[in-house]
Design an enzyme around this catalytic site. Structure first.
Site, PDB file in Angstrom:
ATOM      1  N   LYS A  90       0.932   5.339   9.694  1.00  0.00           N
ATOM      2  CA  LYS A  90       0.117   4.412   8.792  1.00  0.00           C
ATOM      3  C   LYS A  90       0.814   4.569   7.562  1.00  0.00           C
ATOM      4  O   LYS A  90       0.670   5.807   6.942  1.00  0.00           O
ATOM      5  CB  LYS A  90      -1.348   4.638   9.226  1.00  0.00           C
ATOM      6  CG  LYS A  90      -2.027   3.552   8.152  1.00  0.00           C
ATOM      7  CD  LYS A  90      -2.614   2.455   8.960  1.00  0.00           C
ATOM      8  CE  LYS A  90      -3.140   1.186   8.149  1.00  0.00           C
ATOM      9  NZ  LYS A  90      -1.869   0.392   7.680  1.00  0.00           N
ATOM     10  N   GLN A 111       1.904  10.546   2.444  1.00  0.00           N
ATOM     11  CA  GLN A 111       0.940   9.761   3.010  1.00  0.00           C
ATOM     12  C   GLN A 111       0.379  10.777   4.621  1.00  0.00           C
ATOM     13  O   GLN A 111      -0.524  10.587   4.861  1.00  0.00           O
ATOM     14  CB  GLN A 111       1.769   8.674   3.979  1.00  0.00           C
ATOM     15  CG  GLN A 111       0.859   7.471   4.276  1.00  0.00           C
ATOM     16  CD  GLN A 111       0.559   6.637   3.345  1.00  0.00           C
ATOM     17  OE1 GLN A 111       1.289   6.177   2.429  1.00  0.00           O
ATOM     18  NE2 GLN A 111      -0.807   6.249   3.304  1.00  0.00           N
ATOM     19  N   LYS A 114      -2.266  12.593   2.723  1.00  0.00           N
ATOM     20  CA  LYS A 114      -3.443  11.670   2.295  1.00  0.00           C
ATOM     21  C   LYS A 114      -4.320  10.906   3.626  1.00  0.00           C
ATOM     22  O   LYS A 114      -5.422  10.934   3.446  1.00  0.00           O
ATOM     23  CB  LYS A 114      -2.767  10.257   1.675  1.00  0.00           C
ATOM     24  CG  LYS A 114      -3.635   9.280   1.086  1.00  0.00           C
ATOM     25  CD  LYS A 114      -2.823   8.136   0.724  1.00  0.00           C
ATOM     26  CE  LYS A 114      -1.761   8.270  -0.355  1.00  0.00           C
ATOM     27  NZ  LYS A 114      -1.221   7.316  -0.960  1.00  0.00           N
ATOM     28  N   LYS A 126       6.112   5.337   6.226  1.00  0.00           N
ATOM     29  CA  LYS A 126       6.090   4.470   4.969  1.00  0.00           C
ATOM     30  C   LYS A 126       7.446   3.611   5.245  1.00  0.00           C
ATOM     31  O   LYS A 126       8.044   3.786   5.954  1.00  0.00           O
ATOM     32  CB  LYS A 126       6.187   5.508   3.620  1.00  0.00           C
ATOM     33  CG  LYS A 126       6.272   4.483   2.377  1.00  0.00           C
ATOM     34  CD  LYS A 126       4.569   4.399   1.772  1.00  0.00           C
ATOM     35  CE  LYS A 126       4.502   3.668   0.560  1.00  0.00           C
ATOM     36  NZ  LYS A 126       3.125   3.475   0.381  1.00  0.00           N
ATOM     37  N   GLY A 165       0.753  -3.210   2.652  1.00  0.00           N
ATOM     38  CA  GLY A 165       1.054  -3.346   1.313  1.00  0.00           C
ATOM     39  C   GLY A 165       1.472  -2.080   0.548  1.00  0.00           C
ATOM     40  O   GLY A 165       1.054  -0.885   0.785  1.00  0.00           O
ATOM     41  N   ASP A 166       2.229  -2.281  -0.509  1.00  0.00           N
ATOM     42  CA  ASP A 166       2.478  -1.204  -1.382  1.00  0.00           C
ATOM     43  C   ASP A 166       2.943  -2.310  -2.852  1.00  0.00           C
ATOM     44  O   ASP A 166       2.812  -3.522  -2.755  1.00  0.00           O
ATOM     45  CB  ASP A 166       3.314  -0.148  -1.093  1.00  0.00           C
ATOM     46  CG  ASP A 166       3.459   1.172  -1.893  1.00  0.00           C
ATOM     47  OD1 ASP A 166       2.572   1.848  -2.073  1.00  0.00           O
ATOM     48  OD2 ASP A 166       4.363   0.927  -2.897  1.00  0.00           O
ATOM     49  N   THR A 209      -8.165   0.632  -3.079  1.00  0.00           N
ATOM     50  CA  THR A 209      -7.561   1.720  -3.688  1.00  0.00           C
ATOM     51  C   THR A 209      -8.137   1.704  -5.121  1.00  0.00           C
ATOM     52  O   THR A 209      -8.397   2.949  -5.604  1.00  0.00           O
ATOM     53  CB  THR A 209      -5.943   1.497  -3.701  1.00  0.00           C
ATOM     54  OG1 THR A 209      -5.535   1.075  -2.661  1.00  0.00           O
ATOM     55  CG2 THR A 209      -5.269   2.660  -4.151  1.00  0.00           C
ATOM     56  N   ASN A 240      -2.495  -4.157  -8.013  1.00  0.00           N
ATOM     57  CA  ASN A 240      -3.537  -4.378  -7.180  1.00  0.00           C
ATOM     58  C   ASN A 240      -4.431  -3.115  -7.590  1.00  0.00           C
ATOM     59  O   ASN A 240      -5.547  -3.107  -7.630  1.00  0.00           O
ATOM     60  CB  ASN A 240      -3.103  -4.182  -5.877  1.00  0.00           C
ATOM     61  CG  ASN A 240      -4.336  -3.908  -4.689  1.00  0.00           C
ATOM     62  OD1 ASN A 240      -4.237  -2.821  -4.331  1.00  0.00           O
ATOM     63  ND2 ASN A 240      -4.972  -5.107  -4.495  1.00  0.00           N
ATOM     64  N   SER A 376      -7.775   0.409   5.246  1.00  0.00           N
ATOM     65  CA  SER A 376      -6.862   0.091   6.299  1.00  0.00           C
ATOM     66  C   SER A 376      -7.266   0.163   7.622  1.00  0.00           C
ATOM     67  O   SER A 376      -7.197  -0.280   8.743  1.00  0.00           O
ATOM     68  CB  SER A 376      -5.455   0.523   5.884  1.00  0.00           C
ATOM     69  OG  SER A 376      -4.992  -0.372   5.020  1.00  0.00           O
TER      70      SER A 376
HETATM   71  P1  NDP Z   1       1.661  -3.742  -7.449  1.00  0.00           P
HETATM   72  O1  NDP Z   1       3.080  -4.241  -7.066  1.00  0.00           O
HETATM   73  O2  NDP Z   1       0.416  -4.688  -7.272  1.00  0.00           O
HETATM   74  O3  NDP Z   1       1.528  -3.594  -9.162  1.00  0.00           O
HETATM   75  C1  NDP Z   1       2.458  -2.244  -9.679  1.00  0.00           C
HETATM   76  C2  NDP Z   1       2.099  -2.253 -10.940  1.00  0.00           C
HETATM   77  O4  NDP Z   1       3.038  -1.199 -11.637  1.00  0.00           O
HETATM   78  C3  NDP Z   1       2.719  -3.736 -11.663  1.00  0.00           C
HETATM   79  O5  NDP Z   1       2.028  -3.817 -12.927  1.00  0.00           O
HETATM   80  C4  NDP Z   1       4.052  -3.060 -11.892  1.00  0.00           C
HETATM   81  O6  NDP Z   1       4.672  -3.931 -12.997  1.00  0.00           O
HETATM   82  C5  NDP Z   1       4.079  -1.737 -12.326  1.00  0.00           C
HETATM   83  N1  NDP Z   1       5.277  -1.063 -12.259  1.00  0.00           N
HETATM   84  C6  NDP Z   1       5.969  -1.077 -10.960  1.00  0.00           C
HETATM   85  N2  NDP Z   1       7.060  -0.307 -11.017  1.00  0.00           N
HETATM   86  C7  NDP Z   1       7.068   0.059 -12.200  1.00  0.00           C
HETATM   87  C8  NDP Z   1       8.114   0.837 -13.170  1.00  0.00           C
HETATM   88  N3  NDP Z   1       8.900   1.546 -12.482  1.00  0.00           N
HETATM   89  N4  NDP Z   1       7.677   1.044 -14.261  1.00  0.00           N
HETATM   90  C9  NDP Z   1       6.763   0.582 -15.129  1.00  0.00           C
HETATM   91  N5  NDP Z   1       5.766  -0.041 -14.307  1.00  0.00           N
HETATM   92  C10 NDP Z   1       5.900  -0.414 -12.990  1.00  0.00           C
HETATM   93  O7  NDP Z   1       1.436  -2.321  -6.827  1.00  0.00           O
HETATM   94  P2  NDP Z   1       0.137  -1.421  -6.187  1.00  0.00           P
HETATM   95  O8  NDP Z   1      -0.907  -1.637  -7.403  1.00  0.00           O
HETATM   96  O9  NDP Z   1      -0.040  -1.757  -5.016  1.00  0.00           O
HETATM   97  O10 NDP Z   1       0.685   0.059  -6.413  1.00  0.00           O
HETATM   98  C11 NDP Z   1       0.749   0.634  -7.663  1.00  0.00           C
HETATM   99  C12 NDP Z   1       0.715   2.120  -7.162  1.00  0.00           C
HETATM  100  O11 NDP Z   1      -0.102   2.812  -6.411  1.00  0.00           O
HETATM  101  C13 NDP Z   1       2.057   2.802  -6.600  1.00  0.00           C
HETATM  102  O12 NDP Z   1       2.430   3.832  -6.655  1.00  0.00           O
HETATM  103  C14 NDP Z   1       1.870   2.581  -4.863  1.00  0.00           C
HETATM  104  O13 NDP Z   1       2.479   3.498  -4.012  1.00  0.00           O
HETATM  105  C15 NDP Z   1       0.175   3.221  -5.177  1.00  0.00           C
HETATM  106  N6  NDP Z   1      -0.657   2.894  -3.775  1.00  0.00           N
HETATM  107  C16 NDP Z   1      -0.982   1.527  -3.649  1.00  0.00           C
HETATM  108  C17 NDP Z   1      -1.957   1.270  -2.541  1.00  0.00           C
HETATM  109  C18 NDP Z   1      -2.367  -0.167  -2.323  1.00  0.00           C
HETATM  110  O14 NDP Z   1      -3.278  -0.017  -1.635  1.00  0.00           O
HETATM  111  N7  NDP Z   1      -1.921  -1.241  -3.059  1.00  0.00           N
HETATM  112  C19 NDP Z   1      -2.472   2.452  -1.839  1.00  0.00           C
HETATM  113  C20 NDP Z   1      -2.074   3.503  -2.340  1.00  0.00           C
HETATM  114  C21 NDP Z   1      -1.472   3.833  -3.454  1.00  0.00           C
HETATM  115  P3  NDP Z   1       5.610  -5.352 -13.008  1.00  0.00           P
HETATM  116  O15 NDP Z   1       4.853  -6.130 -12.254  1.00  0.00           O
HETATM  117  O16 NDP Z   1       6.001  -5.535 -14.069  1.00  0.00           O
HETATM  118  O17 NDP Z   1       6.618  -4.523 -11.863  1.00  0.00           O
END
Ligand code: NDP
Length: 444
Positions: A90, A111, A114, A126, A165-166, A209, A240, A376
């Site tokens: 997962k 993961q 976690k 992943k 998603g991620d 999250t 997200n 999830s």
């Molecule tokens: P999203 O794609 O929804 O959002 C990511 C955000 O981070 C966007 O604002 C993006 O900006 C910014 N971002 C991404 N890459 C970069 C970078 N290299 N430098 C600066 N800003 C960056 O992703 P999530 O919110 O889902 O995920 C965010 C983090 O949380 C990740 O590390 C993910 O692995 C982790 N995570 C997510 C989960 C989930 O349920 N969604 C669960 C557990 C962990 P821009 O749009 O400009 O790229």
């Protein structure tokens, strides 16, 4: 050389050009060192650490698709199925140009622990692609997702491997991926999570999250006699995780004053307007430069900079390695009480150490962002039951899971004489369960 150092050296040698994977393994090994060294000969004979760091399998494939101009595009797709000792693989799918094997392996490795911490029966995996959904039309995103799933569907299943998603993969992408899986396999099953509510998704998965990160921060504060209400929170990211961390912080009476994307960041001293942020990011898929139109008194800055804002709680929610040593120093100097990771490994190892050594409570992502994967797993339960639970029921289970995770990692840290070190506590508690399952199942 000790067994643990020997395996770490081999991991680095055998997996060159994968610095994020080395970083994740180093952090886990440092934490579980006391446990391993107390019974070193046994673990060495069982090759536990070698088995833990070598994925069950890595699948890598070509993803050809046709863009709106009729041009054929080719991306790389991959899935790492890391460890299924305690349940089906997962973990999310990440679509971002930076995706490579080392990043997917670090995420898959994290993961494992976690998922174990959630207390639910899910193993670690992943996947992702170097495809960038930004600037693509819906039709192009659909074409890509269909091609991606045309290969991936061979390896996943409701009892085998359940992606979610991620970064870059939200409800729209999950919908296209699910449609293609169903078409190819003929099965209507809970093979993906984060699905839309009309076709098997769970209420509160979108929020899980970010909400979870704030629930664990609330419990951490409570345990140390601090009330989260009235506190100032600094958040990075505007996706997200960030959006719903900001929302929950505000609901609990705290004030979240920043957010950021990959081009700039917003400081809104009166508190981020969550509805405006949702409209910009979730509806219009636009840049944060738009935010000022909704809130003229806010500031927009190019580049990075959220960690310089004075706060009580910092919640990095964007991506790996986005909070560096100089940021940690700034946060500590500004009196920040806690850093709670919403993203995966957003804080570098030296920054983490600095925070811990300078009295800033630090909760690692594998504990604090586990709410997403936990819900999830609740979505999988609902799919198996063919039932849908209410928002309140899912949210209340999420809250209980996050509170339990906090006490589980706190107790593990105490048991291993490192009270207050929640990084060690999370790695030790997560590893213990996986270790027991691996040993019980023999050499496989
Ligand atoms: P999203 O794609 O929804 O959002 C990511 C955000 O981070 C966007 O604002 C993006 O900006 C910014 N971002 C991404 N890459 C970069 C970078 N290299 N430098 C600066 N800003 C960056 O992703 P999530 O919110 O889902 O995920 C965010 C983090 O949380 C990740 O590390 C993910 O692995 C982790 N995570 C997510 C989960 C989930 O349920 N969604 C669960 C557990 C962990 P821009 O749009 O400009 O790229």
């Amino acid at each position: 050389m000790s067994y643990i150092d020997d395996v770490l050296a081999k991991v680095i040698e055998k997996n060159p050009s994968e610095p994020e994977f080395h970083q994740a393994v180093t952090e886990v090994f440092e934490s579980i060192r006391p446990m391993i060294e107390a019974n070193e000969e046994f673990y060495k004979r069982e090759a536990i650490l070698e088995r833990l760091t070598e994925p069950d399998r890595m699948i890598k494939f070509r993803v050809p698709w046709v863009d709106d101009k009729g041009q054929v595009q080719v991306n790389m797709g991959m899935r790492v199925e890391f460890n299924n000792s305690i349940g089906p693989y997962k973990g999310g799918l990440r679509f971002h140009p930076s995706v490579n094997q080392g990043i997917i392996k670090f995420l898959g490795f994290e993961q494992i622990f976690k998922n174990s911490l959630t207390g639910l029966p899910i193993g670690g995996g992943k996947g992702g692609s170097d495809f960038d959904p930004k600037g693509k039309s819906d039709r192009e995103v659909m074409a890509f997702c269909q091609s991606f799933m045309s290969e991936l569907y061979k390896y996943i299943g409701a009892d085998r491997d359940v992606p979610a998603g991620d970064i870059g993969v939200g409800g729209r992408e999950i919908g296209y991926l699910f449609g293609q899986y169903k078409k190819l396999s003929g099965n209507y099953e809970g093979v993906l999570t984060g699905k839309g509510l009309s076709y098997g998704g769970s209420l509160a998965r979108t929020e899980a999250t970010g909400y979870g990160a704030i629930y664990i921060a609330e419990e951490l504060f409570k345990d140390h006699g601090i009330d989260i209400a009235g506190k100032t929170v600094v958040v990075s990211g505007a996706g997200n995780v960030a959006i719903y961390a900001i929302e929950k912080a505000q609901q609990l009476g705290a004030k979240a004053v920043t957010c950021s994307d990959s081009t700039g960041w917003v400081y809104d001293p009166e508190g981020i307007d969550v509805e405006a942020l949702k409209e910009i990011k979730e509806v219009n898929r636009a840049r944060l430069t738009e935010y000022k139109k909704y809130r003229p008194n806010s500031e927009y800055h190019e580049g990075r900079g959220v960690w310089q804002i004075k706060c009580d709680l910092a919640v990095p929610c964007a991506t790996q390695n986005e909070l560096f040593l100089e940021d940690a120093k700034q946060l500590a100097a500004n009196g920040c009480l806690a850093v709670v990771e919403g993203a995966n490994m957003p804080t570098t190892i030296d920054a983490t150490k600095y925070l811990q050594e300078n009295g800033v409570y630090f909760i690692p992502g594998k504990a604090s962002n586990a709410g997403g994967v936990a819900v999830s797993a609740l979505e999988m339960s609902q799919n198996s039951e063919r039932l849908s639970w209410t928002f309140e029921e899912v949210d209340s289970r999420l809250q209980t899971i996050m509170v339990d995770i906090y006490h589980n990692i706190d107790n593990a840290a105490k048991r291993y004489d490192c009270e207050g070190d929640y990084v060690a506590g999370a790695n030790l508690a997560g590893f213990e369960k996986v270790l027991n399952a691996m040993l019980a199942q023999g050499v496989c």
